[in-house]
Motif scaffolding. Structure first.
Motif: not given
Length: 529
Positions: A327-329, A385-394, A408-413, A484-489
């Motif tokens: 869902s986060t992806f 995997a979940m830690l990676c999802y969390f870091l990407t979202s943050l 931000y963008f390069f490392f999140a990708t 931003r509200g959706t990204l914090w969600f």
């Protein structure tokens, strides 16, 4: 952007059946040589076969991503600018895909994986052509075409995994699955790049070019994928009533209806808001159909499409982590692109370049995970995997709009690719270990259902949040506040998924410790005797 291990479940199911069909070693050997027909292919023939089967995941990701950066361009041609209406282009595709993956796998089991694969390709070609032709009609026709497009991958993806499992023995099979996983980021990049390029000319060519390419794959699949007559002969011995029982039509119908109504209610609320009575009615009806589905699967179905009775707490953890992560992806990919296009001023071509690292990291991660998945406990991989999802979202929630790409963008990708290509195999293995052997074959279809349905549903939840906090979205500041509200969600979702993964890991470690203690006690008892 998925990985290869789901197909292992079809393999396990297939291999478990063999001893019952043969009584001696020589017969078993002969049958193996016949079943694993692709083992005898020469290099060129094998490459063509693997590329044809992997095209199912390639076209799946291409169909998802070729509309992500061009939504506003397509919407403008129809006079549509509302975010809720635009999101249906992506969520509608995911809705159909997620709803019918499980049924697509069951149809392949009953009527032949090759046949259903080819039908799926043909359907995708026709509906892609329909999406392009809709430029001469209206927005609802275009959205309908996108919704119908999702049925194509729902038929091809699960049957592609089954084809690999039935045509390759264990060694070549693993490499086939690795390339199947690697085709996902290639398809995603192709969609992002060519979607933007064709939109610069005329956006219908996004879908017409897809239709022509898939039509070629439709013809190629007829010749490149071998027939599997053993399964066909087994089906011929069944009566019509036996076939209907095995299809579990009542369960499939009620399950599909429940999923469609629930997802429709959340996504349609972005267009009409929750003030419309029919949105509430659809939501209530979805729960009623879900109750009917559970009753049929538990009490009535002889061959349940989803054996609810065998679901355990381990599987609940798998479903929770998988749903939260994917869902986060969906939220991350959709809304980060919206920020870049609508606030940051980036172009679709520029975004394709920004996301290009997924080609390298996606392919390499898929191949590496394919190598280590049998050596590292799946709960560890799931937590990673979940830690990676969390870091990407943050990272994406904190990212300043006009920040340098290489921060931000390069490392999140990069981190997001690690998350996607490690969570799916971990989920599949945990699911496999948690259910009896006779249900191994449904593993990939169930997990893929959770994955793609979660993407669509996550967009529905996020869109509701966006509309509630963006004050109408009349200015860029209001739009950014909603995004931003959706990204914090999504950060909250991944935090929840990380906690679930940690709990499951601790539970697994405790179980392993108890097993070791019990084994030690048994050894001591045997030595005393």
């Amino acid at each position: 952007m998925t990985t290869s291990s789901p197909g292992a479940q079809e393999i396990a199911s297939h291999e478990l059946e063999m001893p019952s069909r043969h009584d001696n070693v020589s017969e078993q050997t002969g049958q193996d040589e016949y079943v694993y027909i692709a083992d005898r292919y020469n290099l060129i023939r094998r490459i063509i076969f693997i590329m044809t089967v992997c095209s199912s995941m390639f076209t799946n990701q291409l169909g998802l991503c070729n509309s992500l950066t061009t939504l506003e361009i397509i919407g403008d041609s129809f006079g549509v600018t509302a975010p809720g209406q635009l999101s249906w282009t992506v969520s509608g595709y995911g809705l159909t895909l997620g709803t019918f993956v499980l049924i697509g796998g069951r149809l392949g089991d009953e009527f032949g994986n090759k046949a259903i694969f080819i039908i799926g390709m043909g359907w995708l070609a026709l509906t892609s052509m329909m999406a392009g032709v809709s430029v001469y009609s209206s927005w609802p026709v275009f959205v309908l075409a996108r919704v119908l497009q999702g049925l194509g991958p729902a038929l091809t993806v699960p049957n592609a995994l089954a084809i690999f499992g039935k045509c390759f023995s264990q060694g070549p099979r693993n490499m086939g699955f690795a390339w199947f996983a690697a085709s996902a980021p290639v398809g995603a990049m192709a969609g992002l790049l060519f979607g933007a390029l064709f939109a610069m000319a005329w956006w219908p060519w996004i879908y017409w070019s897809q239709a022509l390419g898939v039509a070629f794959l439709f013809v190629l699949a007829i010749f490149a994928i071998p027939n599997m007559p053993v399964e066909g002969e087994k089906n011929q011995r069944r009566t019509i009533r036996e076939t209907l029982d095995r299809l579990d039509l009542p369960g499939g119908a009620t399950g599909v209806t429940a999923l469609v109504l629930f997802n429709f209610a959340w996504n349609q609320s972005l267009v009409t808001t929750w003030d419309e009575p029919y949105v509430y009615v659809c939501l209530i009806l979805s729960f009623l159909f879900l109750a009917a589905f559970l009753f049929i699967e538990i009490r009535l179905a002889r061959h349940p499409i989803l054996p609810v009775a065998v679901l355990t707490s381990d599987i609940a953890f798998v479903f929770g982590c998988t749903a939260a992560g994917w869902s986060t992806f969906g939220i991350w990919l959709f809304y980060v692109i919206r920020i870049c296009l609508n606030i940051g001023g980036q172009t679709p071509i520029q975004l394709a370049a920004w996301l290009s690292p997924i080609l390298v990291t996606g392919i390499s991660t898929a191949l590496i995970v394919g190598k280590i998945i049998t050596k590292v406990p799946a709960p560890f991989i799931m937590l990673f995997a979940m830690l990676c999802y969390f870091l990407t979202s943050l990272l994406m929630a904190l990212r300043p709009v006009h920040s340098t790409y290489w921060t931000y963008f390069f490392f999140a990708t990069i981190i997001a690719t690690f998350a996607m290509d490690s969570s799916l195999p971990a989920a599949t293995i945990i699911f496999s270990n948690a259910v009896p052997r006779q249900y191994q074959g449904m593993g990939s279809s169930v997990i893929m259902t959770i994955v793609v349905y979660s993407i669509s549903l996550g967009l529905g939840f996020a869109g509701t949040i966006e509309l509630q906090i963006n004050n109408g979205g009349h200015t860029k500041a209001e739009l950014l506040h909603g995004y931003r509200g959706t990204l914090w969600f999504s950060v909250g979702l991944t935090a929840f998924g990380t906690i679930l993964a940690l709990i499951f890991l601790l539970k697994d470690l405790r179980r392993r410790k108890l097993a070791r203690n019990q084994e030690g006690e048994e050894k001591n008892d045997s030595s005393e005797i």
